[in-house]
Structures are given as structure tokens and as C-alpha cells.
Design an enzyme around this catalytic site. Structure first.
Site, short mmCIF file in Angstrom:
data_model
loop_
_atom_site.label_atom_id
_atom_site.label_comp_id
_atom_site.label_asym_id
_atom_site.label_seq_id
_atom_site.Cartn_x
_atom_site.Cartn_y
_atom_site.Cartn_z
N HIS A 1 4.83 6.09 2.50
CA HIS A 1 3.52 6.21 1.87
C HIS A 1 2.55 5.27 2.59
O HIS A 1 2.97 4.24 3.15
CB HIS A 1 3.65 5.84 0.39
N PRO A 2 1.25 5.55 2.59
CA PRO A 2 0.32 4.73 3.36
C PRO A 2 0.34 3.23 3.08
O PRO A 2 0.02 2.44 3.98
CB PRO A 2 -1.04 5.34 3.01
N VAL A 3 0.68 2.79 1.87
CA VAL A 3 0.69 1.35 1.63
C VAL A 3 1.96 0.68 2.13
O VAL A 3 2.05 -0.55 2.14
CB VAL A 3 0.48 0.99 0.14
N LYS A 4 2.96 1.47 2.55
CA LYS A 4 4.20 0.89 3.05
C LYS A 4 4.01 0.39 4.49
O LYS A 4 3.00 0.65 5.14
CB LYS A 4 5.33 1.92 3.00
N THR A 5 5.02 -0.30 5.01
CA THR A 5 4.93 -0.87 6.36
C THR A 5 4.72 0.21 7.40
O THR A 5 3.94 0.04 8.35
CB THR A 5 6.20 -1.68 6.67
#
Length: 388
Positions: free
Chosen positions: A186-190
């Protein structure tokens, strides 16, 4: 407000990422093409696992892993209550029963002791255990795996926060302590794929089943056919699966992101170190979560534990005041056992204490050192601490 708003997390996309996606858009394969195999081979190398299976998102990864391991109607699975709801929901997708484990209030992580308590409350054989590596820190998997194996339970590590985390003798995703590990992009992941997920395992038979399940349960292996294998169009449905495939467009972005993993990990650790030094001056009422021994995490989240009551304020007031200063924050997570769907009355005091004090502040690769110092000053302003 002249300074840019800092959310608690966001993706980092550069020209190489854009070029990777553009390249695929000009090919014949937008899905079911060569980018999937290319990413899976690279992810195996990055995690040290024998097999990697790409899929559409982290929730799909959890569902596939449990289904692949045979979790079915009425099977008991243990999930820590401090996690995103997907960890528990994946059990329900399989028809299983969720029993929630408490966590260490200092870390938010399930422990061997809280797992043992949950297994005792379950009162029956446990099919699977889903430890969650919260914020980038790994649970003590050696201790958890030892207890799980004693009871014949499978282990699916929810590693969606922990790509790049190293722990004593290995790294998250290498399969030493589990049957499968799951990841989210997901975009907030690394690593960002827009949406995307993966499962790692060292079990070749399980890997093959997961690849089949992610594509409706259809097999194209002629040796498995009940019909005429000479028919070039033949594909057979032998068990129920799902459309959990990852498109090549997303895989291309993910492959480009993966090539920068070491850089991303290093930057997140640098920012966490700035925070550590800054918040060390704040005293007992504002402090980072406790650190697990023998680990070098890739920090997905930077979580403060703030005693709002002792400071004469509330979390709502602190979050609103930070937002006024251009600083985003979030709570990870509302204990899942208290959600309406589950409504579990079990007293889980560690989780209650962790939830009472937790607050995630901005941490993402695109932050500068000055951004981190700005966050420290803002937290100091709204909690009555002077940031030196």
C-alpha cells in the site's frame, strides 16, 4: 501555514518508477505477464525466502495464506488485537474463528505469554497463529514458534509493516519461523505498488497451491488434468480460488521500488534516530515505544506513547493541535476485539494500555532532517515540552 503538510506516511515515487510503469504500458502484457515472475524472483532474493507469490494486496495475501494452509469452517486462529482489521478478517473469510491475544503495552506486540493465554481461552485445538510485526518491529518469533509447534499450529507472520527488518540470525520473510509470511505494498508502506501484496514461504507445495488459488483455483498443469491434455485450450478448475492477481503495471512499479529497498530502509532508520534523540529529552509522559532486542527494524511507523491524561489533555486535542501546525498523525490501532463486528468482551489490559497512549507521527522517505526536527518541536509545543 507556509510549511508543507506532513502526513503520517506517504509513498516516494521517482522518475525510475514512472519509467518502469510507462515501459509496461507499451508492452502486450498489462496483467498475467513477465513482470510478475521478475518481481517474485527479486523478492525471494530480498527476503531470503524460497518462494514468493505476488498478489493484489496485503489482505489478499493473508486470505490466500490461510486458505492455502487449510483453514476452514470453525478452525480456531489466534490474532493479536492490536493490528489492522484485515488480519482478523482474513480468518473469517475462510470460515474460521478468531480468538484475540493481548499484547505487551510497551511495544504493541504479541508475546509468547499473551499467545499462551489466548490459546488457553480458545479451549480447543488452534489451527493457525498470526503474529503481527507492528510498525516494523518483529515479535519474538523464536519463542512464539516454539509454542505454536508444541500445539501443532501453523504460523502466518503478518509482515505487512516489516519488509527490510532484520532480526537475530535472519530477516522478516525468510521463513525460518513460519509457514508463510505476508506483505503489503500500500502507498504508506515502505514499498509502494498502488495496491499490492506478496506471500513468502519455503514450502514448494504450498507456493504452488497459492499461485493456483490467486487465479480462481484454475490449473494449467497437464499432469493434473481429468480431461484431454492434448487440447491446447484446456484449463481446469479443481478447487475454489479468487481473482487475487497482481497486474504487471503494479508489479513494474513494485520492482522499481524494490531496487531502492536498502536506501529506503536506511532513510527510515535515520529519521527514527533523529526522533529518538529528540524525544529522549521529553521525559516519561512522551516517549517512543519500547525497542525489541536483537533487531534492526525498518520502521514503517514511528509511534509515541503519550500519557495524555497526565499531561492534562486528550489525544483528540493533541492531534488537532498538530494538524493546525501542519503535522499529521494517526492511531495504530483501535483494538480489533472492541470493533462492532467482533464485540469480544475479553479483558486485554496490555492492548488497552497501549491504545490509551499510542500516536503515530510522520515517517516517510521523502522527509528531510528539518522536517523531523519540525515534528519534534510541534509535539513539544502541544504537550508542553521544550524541544532543545
Amino acid at each position: 501555514m507556509s510549511e508543507r503538510f506532513l502526513p503520517y506516511g506517504r509513498q516516494f515515487i521517482d522518475e525510475a518508477d514512472i519509467a518502469a510503469v510507462t515501459r509496461v504500458l507499451k508492452t502486450d502484457f498489462l496483467t498475467c505477464g513477465p513482470e510478475i515472475d521478475r518481481f517474485e524472483r527479486a523478492f525471494e532474493k530480498a527476503t531470503g525466502a524460497g518462494h514468493a507469490i505476488a498478489c493484489s494486496n496485503g489482505t489478499a495475501a493473508l486470505h490466500l495464506a490461510l486458505a492455502g494452509l487449510g483453514v476452514g469452517d470453525g478452525d480456531i486462529c489466534i490474532v493479536p488485537t492490536i493490528t489492522f482489521v484485515a488480519t482478523a478478517n482474513a480468518v473469517l473469510y475462510c470460515g474460521g474463528r478468531v480468538f484475540f491475544a493481548d499484547v505487551d503495552p510497551a511495544t504493541g506486540l504479541m508475546t509468547r505469554a499473551t499467545l499462551a493465554d489466548a490459546m488457553a481461552r480458545a479451549g480447543g485445538p488452534v489451527k493457525a497463529i498470526l503474529p503481527v510485526h507492528l510498525g516494523g518491529q518483529s515479535c519474538d518469533m523464536a519463542a512464539i514458534a516454539d509454542l505454536a509447534r508444541e500445539h501443532g499450529a501453523a504460523i502466518v507472520e503478518d509482515s505487512c509493516h516489516a519488509i527490510g527488518t532484520r532480526r537475530s540470525g535472519g530477516q522478516v520473510g525468510d521463513g525460518r519461523f513460519c509457514d508463510a509470511a505476508t506483505f503489503s505494498f500500500h502507498p504508506v508502506k515502505t514499498l509502494a505498488a498502488g495496491e499490492g501484496g506478496a506471500i513468502t514461504t519455503n514450502d514448494a507445495e504450498l507456493a504452488e497451491r497459492l499461485r493456483r488459488l490467486r487465479s480462481h483455483g484454475i490449473t494449467r498443469e497437464t499432469g493434473e488434468f481429468i480431461g484431454d491434455p492434448a487440447e491446447p485450450w484446456r484449463q481446469e478448475l479443481h478447487e475454489l480460488g479468487w481473482n487475487y492477481r497482481l497486474p504487471d503495471i503494479n508489479a513494474a512499479l513494485l520492482g522499481s521500488q524494490l531496487s531502492k529497498l536498502d536506501r529506503f530502509v536506511a532513510r527510515r532508520r535515520e529519521l527514527a534516530s533523529i526522533y529518538d534523540r529528540g524525544f529522549a529529552r521529553f521525559g516519561e509522559h512522551v516517549r517512543p515505544i519500547a525497542r525489541m532486542p536483537d533487531q534492526d527494524p525498518c520502521w514503517h511507523l514511528y509511534v509515541l506513547r503519550i500519557d495524555f491524561e497526565a499531561l492534562g489533555t486528550t489525544r483528540i486535542e493533541v492531534m488537532n493541535a498538530l494538524r493546525e501546525r501542519g503535522i499529521g498523525s494517526q492511531v495504530h490501532y483501535i483494538p480489533v476485539h472492541t470493533q462492532k463486528l467482533y464485540d469480544d468482551p475479553s479483558p486485554l489490559p496490555g492492548a488497552a494500555e497501549y491504545y490509551r497512549t499510542c500516536l503515530s507521527i510522520p515517517l516517510f522517505v521523502g522527509m528531510t532532517d528539518d522536517d523531523a526536527h519540525r515534528v519534534i518541536r510541534a509535539v513539544g509545543d502541544v504537550t508542553g515540552h521544550k524541544a532543545l
